[in-house]
Write a protein that holds these residues in place. Structure first.
Motif, short mmCIF file in Angstrom:
data_model
loop_
_atom_site.label_atom_id
_atom_site.label_comp_id
_atom_site.label_asym_id
_atom_site.label_seq_id
_atom_site.Cartn_x
_atom_site.Cartn_y
_atom_site.Cartn_z
N LEU A 1 -32.81 -4.68 53.84
CA LEU A 1 -32.43 -4.03 52.58
C LEU A 1 -32.33 -5.07 51.46
N LEU A 2 -31.83 -6.24 51.79
CA LEU A 2 -31.75 -7.32 50.82
C LEU A 2 -33.15 -7.68 50.30
N MET A 3 -34.07 -7.90 51.22
CA MET A 3 -35.42 -8.31 50.84
C MET A 3 -36.21 -7.16 50.22
N GLN A 4 -35.92 -5.94 50.63
CA GLN A 4 -36.56 -4.78 50.01
C GLN A 4 -36.20 -4.71 48.53
N THR A 5 -34.94 -4.97 48.23
CA THR A 5 -34.50 -4.97 46.84
C THR A 5 -35.23 -6.04 46.04
N PHE A 6 -35.34 -7.23 46.62
CA PHE A 6 -36.03 -8.32 45.94
C PHE A 6 -37.50 -7.98 45.71
N ALA A 7 -38.15 -7.38 46.70
CA ALA A 7 -39.57 -7.00 46.57
C ALA A 7 -39.74 -5.96 45.47
N GLN A 8 -38.84 -4.98 45.42
CA GLN A 8 -38.92 -3.94 44.39
C GLN A 8 -38.70 -4.54 43.00
N TYR A 9 -37.77 -5.46 42.90
CA TYR A 9 -37.51 -6.13 41.63
C TYR A 9 -38.72 -6.95 41.19
N SER A 10 -39.38 -7.60 42.16
CA SER A 10 -40.51 -8.47 41.85
C SER A 10 -41.75 -7.68 41.45
N LYS A 11 -41.87 -6.43 41.87
CA LYS A 11 -43.11 -5.66 41.66
C LYS A 11 -43.51 -5.54 40.19
N PRO A 12 -42.75 -5.17 39.19
CA PRO A 12 -41.38 -4.69 39.28
C PRO A 12 -41.33 -3.17 39.38
N SER A 13 -40.38 -2.70 40.20
CA SER A 13 -40.05 -1.29 40.29
C SER A 13 -38.53 -1.22 40.11
N TYR A 14 -38.10 -1.29 38.85
CA TYR A 14 -36.69 -1.52 38.55
C TYR A 14 -35.76 -0.40 39.02
N ASP A 15 -36.19 0.84 38.86
CA ASP A 15 -35.33 1.94 39.30
C ASP A 15 -35.08 1.88 40.80
N ASP A 16 -36.12 1.58 41.56
CA ASP A 16 -35.97 1.45 43.01
C ASP A 16 -35.09 0.26 43.36
N ALA A 17 -35.25 -0.83 42.62
CA ALA A 17 -34.44 -2.03 42.88
C ALA A 17 -32.97 -1.74 42.63
N VAL A 18 -32.66 -1.03 41.57
CA VAL A 18 -31.27 -0.68 41.27
C VAL A 18 -30.69 0.18 42.39
N ALA A 19 -31.47 1.18 42.83
CA ALA A 19 -30.99 2.07 43.90
C ALA A 19 -30.74 1.30 45.19
N SER A 20 -31.66 0.41 45.54
CA SER A 20 -31.50 -0.38 46.77
C SER A 20 -30.33 -1.35 46.66
N ALA A 21 -30.18 -1.98 45.50
CA ALA A 21 -29.07 -2.91 45.29
C ALA A 21 -27.73 -2.19 45.40
N GLN A 22 -27.63 -1.03 44.80
CA GLN A 22 -26.38 -0.28 44.86
C GLN A 22 -26.09 0.20 46.28
N ARG A 23 -27.14 0.53 47.01
CA ARG A 23 -26.97 0.91 48.42
C ARG A 23 -26.44 -0.28 49.21
N TYR A 24 -26.98 -1.45 48.97
CA TYR A 24 -26.53 -2.66 49.67
C TYR A 24 -25.06 -2.94 49.35
N ILE A 25 -24.71 -2.84 48.08
CA ILE A 25 -23.34 -3.09 47.65
C ILE A 25 -22.38 -2.13 48.34
N GLY A 26 -22.80 -0.87 48.48
CA GLY A 26 -21.96 0.12 49.13
C GLY A 26 -21.79 -0.13 50.62
N LEU A 27 -22.87 -0.58 51.27
CA LEU A 27 -22.84 -0.80 52.71
C LEU A 27 -22.22 -2.12 53.10
N TYR A 28 -22.46 -3.15 52.28
CA TYR A 28 -22.03 -4.50 52.64
C TYR A 28 -21.26 -5.16 51.48
N PRO A 29 -20.13 -4.61 51.10
CA PRO A 29 -19.40 -5.12 49.92
C PRO A 29 -18.89 -6.55 50.08
N THR A 30 -18.72 -7.03 51.31
CA THR A 30 -18.19 -8.38 51.52
C THR A 30 -19.27 -9.37 51.97
#
Length: 292
Positions: free
Chosen positions: A94-123
């Motif tokens: 999920l971490l690397m998926q977010t980075f790949a989406q950001y690099s594409k760039p596919s910003y909306d997807d990157a935001v969604a993935s980043a927020q999902r990561y934050i929710g699942l792994y806050p620490t």
């Protein structure tokens, strides 16, 4: 593979009677031979997916990332969460998926993935980076001043969360600079709208915009002009005490400003000078004003 139960004795007797009463139909026999009952109209096809080790999927995705095939890389990284849920591979994917989406760039997807990561792994140690990528995804979409500034506002919210939650993060220095840029952009938008209202002689609406600049973005470079425009708007409405206060605060904070000289000259046309009136809302804001 689904378990196929044996027919009950009652079902077997009924089936035997039916077959005895009429010639066997090919479709019935075909259904029976494939393990389904009489009344099934479809064949069940079992598809077995190859058992690919998580490390292999991860390395395949990395290869796509290095080849700058960001879309395929993002999909590959996403497979880790599907095939190995609740594992460290799912988190890394999920971490690397977010980075790949950001690099594409596919910003909306990157935001969604980043927020999902934050929710699942806050620490997680990488969580500050996810805030950073989410904020940058909005920041990179900030348009010109004359356009809607929703992305600037969203970037500001996420960047502030990063600074508040992770003040010692390595991203904070860069984020603080970008916060100031975003605030300046939002202030510039309010200034442009306020000037428009001034040209239309809609002074109350103009005052509201310049008020927002001083209340929300007082450390931006637009504070000086906002004070002058308030002097201008209040003076045009005949609210002289507020015009005097705006000019006085402008002179106190920016004594060498051309805007202050212009405000002084404007008030002089009405036979008054800059003077702070303590009852004004501007007097309270003025104590915290200053150039960034």
């Amino acid at each position: 593979m689904p378990m196929i139960s044996r027919p009950s004795s009652r079902f077997a007797i009924a089936l035997a009677a039916l077959l005895a009463a009429a010639p066997a139909r090919a479709d019935i026999m075909d259904s029976i031979s494939n393990g389904f009952g009489l009344f099934s109209g479809e064949k069940y096809k079992t598809e077995l997916l190859p058992d690919i080790p998580a490390e292999d999927i991860y390395n395949q995705a990395l290869a796509k990332l290095e080849a700058k095939d960001y879309e395929t890389a993002a999909k590959k990284f996403g497979e880790l969460e599907k095939q190995y849920p609740f594992s460290h591979w799912a988190r890394k994917g999920l971490l690397m998926q977010t980075f790949a989406q950001y690099s594409k760039p596919s910003y909306d997807d990157a935001v969604a993935s980043a927020q999902r990561y934050i929710g699942l792994y806050p620490t997680s140690p990488e969580t500050p980076y996810m805030y950073y990528l989410a904020g940058m995804s909005y920041y990179n979409q900030v348009p010109g001043v004359m356009q809607d500034q929703e992305t600037a506002q969203k970037a500001l919210v996420i960047f502030n969360q990063l600074v508040e939650k992770f003040p010692k993060s390595e991203y904070v220095a860069d984020v603080k600079y970008k916060i100031q840029v975003a605030r300046d952009q939002l202030a510039a938008k309010d200034m442009s709208v306020g000037r428009f209202y001034l040209t239309r002689k809609n002074y109350p609406a103009a005052v509201n915009r310049f008020h927002d600049v001083l209340a929300k973005y007082q450390t931006t470079r637009h504070a000086e002009e906002a004070l002058y425009r308030l002097t201008e708007a209040y003076f045009a409405m005949g609210i002289v005490n507020e015009a005097q206060t705006a000019a006085a605060i402008l002179g106190h904070n920016f004594p060498d400003s051309q805007w202050y000289k212009d405000a002084h000259e404007l008030l002089a046309t009405g036979g008054v000078a800059p003077q702070e009136h303590q009852g004004s809302w501007l007097s309270k804001i003025g104590k915290t004003l200053g150039a960034s």
